[in-house]
Enzyme design. Structure first.
Site, PDB file in Angstrom:
ATOM      1  N   SER A  43     -57.757  -6.757  -5.425  1.00  0.00           N
ATOM      2  CA  SER A  43     -58.925  -7.146  -5.902  1.00  0.00           C
ATOM      3  C   SER A  43     -59.292  -8.701  -5.374  1.00  0.00           C
ATOM      4  O   SER A  43     -60.328  -8.879  -5.242  1.00  0.00           O
ATOM      5  CB  SER A  43     -59.131  -7.358  -7.469  1.00  0.00           C
ATOM      6  OG  SER A  43     -57.875  -7.908  -8.149  1.00  0.00           O
ATOM      7  N   GLU A  44     -58.260  -9.462  -5.286  1.00  0.00           N
ATOM      8  CA  GLU A  44     -58.481 -10.913  -4.939  1.00  0.00           C
ATOM      9  C   GLU A  44     -57.295 -11.368  -3.841  1.00  0.00           C
ATOM     10  O   GLU A  44     -56.236 -10.996  -4.079  1.00  0.00           O
ATOM     11  CB  GLU A  44     -58.580 -11.904  -5.773  1.00  0.00           C
ATOM     12  CG  GLU A  44     -59.802 -11.623  -7.049  1.00  0.00           C
ATOM     13  CD  GLU A  44     -60.977 -11.770  -6.590  1.00  0.00           C
ATOM     14  OE1 GLU A  44     -61.371 -12.424  -5.545  1.00  0.00           O
ATOM     15  OE2 GLU A  44     -61.999 -11.158  -7.410  1.00  0.00           O
ATOM     16  N   THR A  45     -57.840 -12.281  -2.769  1.00  0.00           N
ATOM     17  CA  THR A  45     -56.950 -13.038  -2.063  1.00  0.00           C
ATOM     18  C   THR A  45     -57.298 -13.945  -2.120  1.00  0.00           C
ATOM     19  O   THR A  45     -58.492 -14.596  -2.127  1.00  0.00           O
ATOM     20  CB  THR A  45     -56.751 -12.389  -0.672  1.00  0.00           C
ATOM     21  OG1 THR A  45     -56.339 -11.118  -0.471  1.00  0.00           O
ATOM     22  CG2 THR A  45     -55.786 -13.312   0.112  1.00  0.00           C
ATOM     23  N   CYS A  69     -62.361 -16.593  -9.908  1.00  0.00           N
ATOM     24  CA  CYS A  69     -61.675 -15.452 -10.126  1.00  0.00           C
ATOM     25  C   CYS A  69     -60.503 -16.086 -10.859  1.00  0.00           C
ATOM     26  O   CYS A  69     -59.731 -17.107 -10.673  1.00  0.00           O
ATOM     27  CB  CYS A  69     -61.187 -14.958  -9.054  1.00  0.00           C
ATOM     28  SG  CYS A  69     -59.714 -13.634  -9.069  1.00  0.00           S
TER      29      CYS A  69
END
Length: 284
Positions: A43-45, A69
């Site tokens: 979902s996130e890097t 985030c």
């Protein structure tokens, strides 16, 4: 370039919300960071570059860069405070959402986050069709919060990803009062190419604020009732911000060998991306 995979809002691997954290010497092109985020398919890097004032932090989903985030910020702080500056107790990040501070508190990491203005909006037939259940209340901030009657509805929900994209808000959340926690929630983000975010910290800037008002208390223990699950400990601060705490667990450390290229930012351009939270006149 080292990349860490960290599960946030949990104390054990393979639970909570996984984030990749890349520690860089300089900025590669945005397109390269997006490609790596797509390769990771999380979902996130998060991408971090050290600067004199702390660290600059950026977050990418598989489809776009985002302005805030929570779980990837927690994961980034976990990496910095355990592998980059193990003797430090706090870290400061400059981000698209301004300055974010994270401090170590025993096994948890406490993030100082912004809150958003919330307003009640009418519950619509479109919300009911997208969720498969009619909310009892709808709240709109940066994200949409649909309040349901009970926890079982939150846990059993199977929404239409296509219909969710027509609803307002960056992320579409459902929430209800909890049995073992103050509230339970789930977060869906098809607009960001994320079917369901396992544990969404930024959404709880709004969800916890809503329940704090409803329950007339400053602290909220929230549980994200996704398949992986995760706990968030939230406190409304006197300055209008929110402290969100959680644990984290390391899953992997890897070496990225693909060439991403480098486009080092000048100092003025770097600070100009930090939402104006510093005085540009000090930059020589």
């Amino acid at each position: 370039m080292k990349q860490y995979v960290v599960d946030a809002f949990t104390n054990r691997p393979f639970a909570g919300n996984p984030a990749a954290v890349c520690v860089l010497d300089g900025w590669p092109p945005d397109e390269a960071m997006l490609k790596l985020a797509q390769e990771n398919n999380l979902s996130e890097t998060a991408f971090i570059v050290k600067e004199d004032c702390g660290y600059h932090l950026r977050w990418f989903t598989p489809s776009t860069e985002v302005e805030l985030c929570g779980h990837a910020t927690l994961a980034s702080a976990f990496v910095i405070l355990n592998y980059c500056e193990a003797n430090s107790q706090a870290v400061r990040f400059s981000t698209l959402s301004g300055e974010l501070r994270v401090r170590r508190q025993r096994d948890r990491y406490e993030m100082d986050f912004p809150t958003y203005a919330l307003k009640e909006i009418p519950v619509t037939d479109e919300m009911e069709k997208a969720l498969g259940v009619r909310p009892v209340k709808a709240i709109l901030g940066l994200d949409l919060i649909c309040v349901l009657e009970d926890e079982s509805q939150v846990r059993s929900l199977t929404p239409s990803q296509t219909l969710l994209t027509a609803l307002p808000g960056r992320i579409q959340n459902v929430t209800a009062l909890g049995h073992d926690a103050d509230c339970v929630s789930r977060s869906f983000a098809p607009k960001l190419a994320i079917a369901e975010d396992p544990v969404c910290g930024s959404a709880h800037c709004q969800i916890a604020a809503y329940w704090a008002g409803q329950l007339r208390r400053s602290t909220i223990h929230a549980y994200q009732a996704s398949r992986r699950g995760g706990h968030l400990y939230c406190e409304m601060l006197n300055n209008g911000r929110i402290a969100i705490s959680g644990e984290a667990a390391l899953v992997a450390i890897a070496e990225i060998v693909a060439e991403l290229g480098s486009t080092e930012l000048g100092r003025k351009e770097y600070f100009s991306r930090c939402c104006g939270w510093l005085d540009y006149s000090i930059i020589k």
